[in-house]
Design a protein around this motif. Structure first.
Motif: not given
Length: 320
Positions: A56-61, A220-227
């Protein structure tokens, strides 16, 4: 508890990693090693490599700013700006309750047909209550009663609490019509259906986006580095403005931090921003300050997401 925000006027340096093709390592200027710059570059690379947007990032709102938008220069005074930021309104016009026909969002790469909400629904989302009673002067224009005239029952139109001693006047809506407003989205700046409210006290319409909730996709939910984040690296809180290649965002810094430096890693598909500071060694309070910083990109931002170097979250354009 709300954190206190203050703005500084410190001179700022800019550190910009070279623009690299998507998925590749950014170019690094071969100068003497700077631990803070190196720490930023490593974490920014991890954040950029882990960016995985939904289809949806490229096709939705996917709106990347708040649903209340100013259409033009409002000519704010101190009071009217506080009223706008707090959502203090009163209407002098009937709000249509009928749901309009579907509308069209126009993106740089195409269009999308979406259901809309009524003007009454949009106004209900816009209006966040009334200001606190005014001391010694009317709250409503035309009222001669100290404190603002007739009593208003608790509820959406009841007064909200405030520590302000001077800001106590709402914005007066005198007309409403369906139009469009420019909105930053995941697909670049789009023209989005919006209810445009004419406000007596300011010079620009206040737009409330009219797209029905079921047509809106959340980022989308963020995906922070684990460290853990390296010492001295600070995150971006929001984006203040996008003007061609000039990008301004706000860093969350400590009130005694020095050496505040904006940092940005630019790729073809994503831009990662943050900053670095020198932490105070003496006694200091725990107040968070929002420090605006600016950098110039190698190319206009376009539809590239702006990610925070600490959390990996896509940043929204702030309401100003």
């Amino acid at each position: 508890m709300r954190r206190t925000a203050a703005l500084l006027g410190l001179p700022l340096l800019m550190i910009v990693a070279g623009c690299a093709p998507a998925g590749s390592d950014p170019a690094v200027d071969p100068v003497d090693s700077d631990p803070r710059r190196d720490a930023f570059a490593q974490r920014a690379t991890e954040v950029a490599d882990s960016w995985r947007p939904l289809p949806a990032w490229k096709s939705g709102y996917v709106p990347m700013q708040d649903p209340t938008v100013l259409v033009g220069d409002p000519g704010f005074t101190g009071e009217t700006k506080i009223a706008f930021l707090n959502g203090w309104y009163r209407e002098q016009v009937d709000m249509p309750v009928a749901q309009p026909a579907d509308g069209t969002i126009t993106f740089p790469d195409g269009t999308l047909t979406v259901p809309l909400v009524s003007a009454a629904t949009a106004y209900g989302q816009l209006d966040q209550g009334d200001p606190p009673p005014c001391d010694g002067r009317p709250r409503d224009p035309g009222s001669k009663l100290p404190g603002g005239g007739p009593t208003i029952e608790p509820g959406p139109d009841g007064p909200v609490s405030s520590n302000s001693q001077t800001a106590c006047v709402p914005l007066t809506v005198t007309a409403v019509k369906l139009g469009t407003a420019p909105v930053r989205t995941s697909r670049g700046e789009a023209q989005v259906p919006a209810w445009l409210f004419t406000v007596e006290e300011i010079t620009a319409p206040v737009a409330r986006l009219a797209v029905a909730p079921q047509a809106v996709t959340a980022p989308p939910e963020p995906a922070p580095p684990a460290r853990p984040a390296p010492e001295g690296l600070v995150g971006a809180q929001d984006v203040q403005s996008v003007n061609g290649t000039e990008l301004t965002w706000r860093l969350g810094v400590g009130s005694c931090d020095t050496g505040i430096t904006p940092m940005v890693q630019e790729r073809d598909d994503v831009v990662v921003v943050g900053g670095s500071v020198i932490r105070a060694t003496g006694v200091c309070n725990a107040m968070l300050k929002m420090e605006p910083v600016t950098a110039t990109l190698k190319a206009p931002l376009g539809d590239r997401p702006i990610l925070d170097v600490l959390t990996g979250a896509p940043l929204r354009l702030a309401t100003r």
